[in-house]
Design an enzyme around this catalytic site. Structure first.
Site, PDB file in Angstrom:
ATOM      1  CB  SER A  99       3.137   1.824   6.012  1.00  0.00           C
ATOM      2  OG  SER A  99       1.940   1.511   6.648  1.00  0.00           O
ATOM      3  CG  HIS A 103      -0.408   0.152   2.524  1.00  0.00           C
ATOM      4  ND1 HIS A 103      -0.378  -0.880   3.434  1.00  0.00           N
ATOM      5  CD2 HIS A 103       0.159   1.195   3.156  1.00  0.00           C
ATOM      6  CE1 HIS A 103       0.169  -0.463   4.557  1.00  0.00           C
ATOM      7  NE2 HIS A 103       0.512   0.797   4.404  1.00  0.00           N
ATOM      8  CG  ASP A 146      -0.032  -4.157   2.847  1.00  0.00           C
ATOM      9  OD1 ASP A 146       0.117  -3.596   1.744  1.00  0.00           O
ATOM     10  OD2 ASP A 146      -0.086  -3.531   3.923  1.00  0.00           O
TER      11      ASP A 146
END
Length: 494
Positions: free
Chosen positions: A234, A131, A161
């Site tokens: 992230s 992402h 992910d």
């Protein structure tokens, strides 16, 4: 009510989920300085009652964690809008609003976002979250020493992910990778990344749980930590007290949208397999055991809510709610109502642990499955399959497999046919399109009900479908005469 929060660094446009880690427990002070410099501690934990020195781990990990800037350029897109019967004639665009839907072209804004990544090899391979890079036109990587590089995406996997990107560098500070299966609840960990625009930030916490499932990804067995997570981290590193990578930070579970809950990292046991597959095959070779189910406790609780008393012979394991027809488990003899308790001799207490065990395998691998059938222990060898129900290597197909050339239709074609978009087949050279009877001049309007506005749309559809359980393209469109037509193309690899 608690929720999984996804958002971007403040002041940046919403594009991808990016998170961070922040907050240090001040009770963890460094040991008293000695007269002579002493080697940095490398033990996994300090003796009971003693503080933990995290400086060694921070010094080891910081150079390996990078800042990633994401840019998605402004684009012109065609969208459908509802029109009113009272709309008027526009001298620059024609009649509007005779009721129903109309096509309009809009200019999307340029989007930027930031995230983190971890260098895993000296020649420039970097792991981050899918992402963080999904949809990017440009990726800029900044190292801990402020050197900047342009990065390219080698491969990505939405199901876990994870993404692998590459920069052109030499002798880069690659991190040491530990076995995440050996980490323990209560063990100290550091989270390293770029939260809230504060680059090169190190924060601390403990591992508060393992094998968590949140329903955010298709495959997940998160390491849970009480380290703070905020926008911007992230793809950053979760490391042990030796500075070794144990997980890739991925998301926040919070009531507020900022740090007030728990952070979750993808374990290296899953990461290593994804990276290896992307490097070797270009896509993840996902093994399937062929069952659908849930944690035994969840199933028993659900039955109790219905007033039914269920005894499966255990309160730990994975309840098999359905066995996929033609799948690996069915061939091995597993049935609905069985309870899987171990894989290759390792105990499985919940679905996330089963997913993590299978995620490390490839189609064709054999695993020993221990399970309860009518509360009696049994063991079978299961040969895992891919999503297409066989053991062959699955690769992303390219447009070349279609054996044709394409281009977006012209303004004149739009006006003649009364359509706003489509892809014209300008040449059929052979391959799947010729086999399906496709001819030059046909205009593709949709593939598997997805509109085809650009060659990139078609490329993405082919790639996505080629690795799916049913690798079939249903192409719909019109001939130059306006007559509608369709073709079905099987992308099953020979």
């Amino acid at each position: 009510m608690k929720k999984i929060t996804t958002y971007l660094t403040p002041t940046l446009a919403t594009v991808a989920l990016v998170f961070s880690v922040a907050a240090f427990n001040k009770a963890c002070a460094a040991p008293t300085a000695q007269a002579e410099p002493a080697p940095a501690p490398v033990m996994a934990s300090a003796p009971a009652g003693q503080p933990v020195d995290l400086t060694y781990a921070a010094e080891k990990a910081l150079p390996s964690v990078v800042h990633i800037k994401y840019v998605q350029n402004s684009k012109v897109q065609t969208v459908e809008v509802e029109s009113s019967p009272f709309d008027f004639f526009d001298p620059f665009g024609g009649f509007f609003g005779r009721g129903g839907k109309q096509q309009r072209q809009v200019q999307t804004p340029k989007k930027t976002a930031t995230g983190s990544g971890v260098i895993i090899s000296k020649d420039g391979y970097i792991v981050t979250n899918n992402h963080v890079v999904d949809g990017a036109d440009e990726l800029t990587v900044t190292l801990n020493d402020n050197q900047e590089y342009s990065a390219r995406i080698i491969g990505a996997d939405k199901t876990t992910d994870l993404a692998l990107i590459k920069i052109d560098g030499k002798n880069l500070p690659a991190i040491q990778i530990a076995n995440s299966e050996q980490v323990r609840v209560g063990e100290w960990v550091l989270a390293v990344g770029n939260p809230l625009g504060l680059n090169n930030t190190v924060t601390a916490g403990i591992i508060s749980a393992k094998a968590r499932s949140l329903g955010a990804n298709g495959v997940e067995s998160f390491i849970q930590t009480d380290a703070a997570i905020n926008a911007g981290n992230s793809g950053g590193a979760l490391v042990n007290t030796r500075g070794e990578l144990v997980g890739i930070n991925a998301m926040l579970y919070s009531q507020t949208g900022s740090y007030s809950g728990y952070g979750f990292a993808i374990p290296t046991a899953i990461m290593n397999k994804v990276v290896a597959d992307i490097k070797e095959y270009g896509t993840v070779q996902r093994a399937m055991i062929g069952v659908q189910g849930t944690d035994v406790k969840n199933y028993v609780d659900a039955q109790k809510d219905k007033g039914e008393d269920i005894d499966l012979g255990t309160m730990e394991g994975v309840y098999v709610a359905e066995v996929v027809e033609g799948g690996a488990a069915e061939e091995a003899g597993l049935q609905k109502g069985d309870v899987i308790t171990a894989i290759d001799g390792k105990q499985v207490t919940k679905m996330a642990e089963l997913q993590e065990a299978i995620a490390q395998k490839r189609p064709g691998d054999k695993v020993s499955v221990t399970y309860l059938h009518n509360k009696k222990k049994q063991q079978k060898t299961v040969t895992l399959k891919n999503e297409q129900g066989n053991t062959r290597v699955v690769k992303n197909a390219d447009l070349d497999v279609l054996g044709a050339d394409f281009r977006p239709i012209s303004k004149q074609q739009q006006e003649q046919l009364g359509i706003a978009y489509g892809l014209e087949v300008i040449k059929v050279k052979g391959g799947k399109m010729k086999d399906a009877g496709m001819v030059k001049g046909f205009i593709i309007r949709s593939v598997n009900d997805q509109p085809m506005r650009s060659v990139e749309d078609l490329q993405n559809a082919v790639k996505s479908v080629s690795t799916s359980r049913e690798p079939v393209l249903v192409i719909r469109g019109v001939f130059p005469t306006g007559k509608k037509g369709y073709a079905i193309i099987d992308l099953q690899q020979e």
